[in-house]
Design an enzyme around this catalytic site. Sequence first.
Site, short mmCIF file in Angstrom:
data_model
loop_
_atom_site.label_atom_id
_atom_site.label_comp_id
_atom_site.label_asym_id
_atom_site.label_seq_id
_atom_site.Cartn_x
_atom_site.Cartn_y
_atom_site.Cartn_z
N LYS A 28 0.81 -1.22 0.00
CA LYS A 28 0.00 0.00 0.00
C LYS A 28 0.84 1.27 0.00
O LYS A 28 0.39 2.31 -0.48
CB LYS A 28 -0.93 0.00 1.21
N LYS A 71 -10.30 -9.99 -8.64
CA LYS A 71 -11.39 -10.29 -7.72
C LYS A 71 -12.39 -9.15 -7.72
O LYS A 71 -12.07 -8.01 -8.09
CB LYS A 71 -10.85 -10.52 -6.30
N LYS A 80 -14.56 -2.94 -5.02
CA LYS A 80 -15.25 -1.69 -5.31
C LYS A 80 -14.49 -0.81 -6.28
O LYS A 80 -14.99 0.20 -6.73
CB LYS A 80 -15.52 -0.92 -4.01
#
Length: 642
Positions: free
Chosen positions: A406, A490, A493
């Site tokens: 991240k 996958k 959102k």
Amino acid sequence: MNTYVAEIGEIVRSHRRDDEYIDEIADRLSKISKELLGQRTWIRWFPYLKTISSVLYYSSTVVIGNQTLGEEYVHLFESDGLQRVVPSIPSRLSFVFLHSVFPLISNYLIQKAESTLIHPSTDQFLGIRIRDNRKARQSFLDVFHWLRTTLFPQLQRAHIAVFYITGAYYSIARRVTGIRFLSASAHSDIPALKVYRFLGYVTLIQLSISILLFSFSWIKQENQTKKTSSSKDLDVDSLPHPTFQCSICLENRNPSALFCGHLEMTPLSMNLFTYGYKVASRHFSSNHPHPTIYFTGIQPTGIPHLGNFFGSIEPWTDLQNTVDQNILMMLSVVDQHAISLGPLPAEQLRRNTRQMTASLIACGVDPERTLLFRQSDVPQIAQLSWILGSLQTTSKLARLPQYKEKQERFKKGDIPVGLLTYPLLQAADVLTFKATTVPVGEDQSQHLNLLGGLAYAFNKTYQTELFPIPKQLTREINARIRSLRDPEKKMSKSSGGERSRIENAFATLTTLPKVDSLLFQIIDSREKIFEKCQKAQSDTGGLVTYDKENRLAVSNMLDLYSAVTKIPIAEIDFSTWTTLQLKMNLAEAIDKKLAPIREKFEDLEKNRENVVFTMEDLEKQKCCIYNLERLIPYANLKNALQ
């Protein structure tokens, strides 16, 4: 060339150097795999990189009959015993397997067995029925826990102690295969040998004391069990396994396995008796059982989608309906985690939290069975997180794969502190309520290992048995839902991953996530569901077939249909379906699945007073929440911070 029996110091330095080269190979493999395979695959394979590196290193040296770089550094040669001949190929292959691969396989099998035993739906294990036999289940768990945390480490300690005394066979793998070391040097360091032997004898004595204390404790507990008719489970902890700091290299390592090669270990020898005996006595003199508590958390990201439902919510409701009713189950809406990547407007966070809570209840989370609460309503969690931060280092937190993944989305210097300390808050979530079982996905295994280490460090630092070491319950995900727009990814959102779940100002992000318009939210109307299914990626292959290699998009829709209807792929008669019929059938199945959830959610939104956290119940469970003032005596805390 004349050869001599290698000395202990030479062997230790050789292995130390080999470990450094293996670590370097693992680092390079990590960078290469991350670049070539992507973040997700890299995270999945990260725990195995050290084993792969070790196999590559020894295969390119030992297996083909060459010296390792560590052996070359101190002029050592491998020998078949003391016969001064090169070990046979089977012996070398066996060494590589036992030294590099076997520990990983054994640990994986034991953890797999523990996960199977912990899961409440397991009916039989090794032919013995355990579903309604709690004592048998706990006995199996105790055996595997003892193997993993006690037997294997203590065997390694005993073996190293024998090596320090005899100077032969540094590793168990070499002892089994009979591979020893010869040296090209004839010098002998008698003082060093005496120190090593002293260390070996001290370690054996300390280990013997620990075993005796463990035996006495076990016999005492068995006698108590026979005298009482109570079926209360015993919680037998492992043998003490403290680490000590070498006074020269300043590395924390097992006292009988200091690889630095330094010999000035007087503080270590003194502590082995005093500290080791006290820890062992306290560890086995009393039993500190903790009630079984299931705990998990979910971030308030607004309305969940089907991927969230099948990956997190449905497995929890399955547990809720199968676990013993006397076991406490806790589900936290972790609103403080939602701002770990950056601030959110207060109104948006409140709305997301309310919508997530309503969604959980609509999906089947029963507040009468699951203690549903909001993380920020328990201030002790943040307090404990701060204390745990004093027991952890930034370097260890920065090595976690999730942080590495991240941090690359932010510009240099703009990484939020919350991203680094996220695992500490996660650990505090669990430890605040003394949870014993944490249902999480496989990608959270390293965070659970960190959590267990923090619990142990806290208990050791403040001389308490307050926190249990939580066990990971790997969720049996009912379906792995892929995106209908791109079946190789996958369902999420956005294509931006975790960050995309937070509607925020992306000023510090290097890339903006793209929202997936074909995402099924659990409150989508029938019209939206059919519209999204019609836009799903497919092909022109005619009739529907299940072929993930050549028809991934069609196979993905069949997987989703199977997950929604609970019908296995093999039992679905799709031989006469066209891709259009598949889309229509899929839309119909999704709408049928989500209709009651949608209605329940709409009812909760209209009557928002029903969407409340069971904080009154939480107050009744104060026995689960630690008391900060009683927990850490001021004197202990003051001394620890000085």
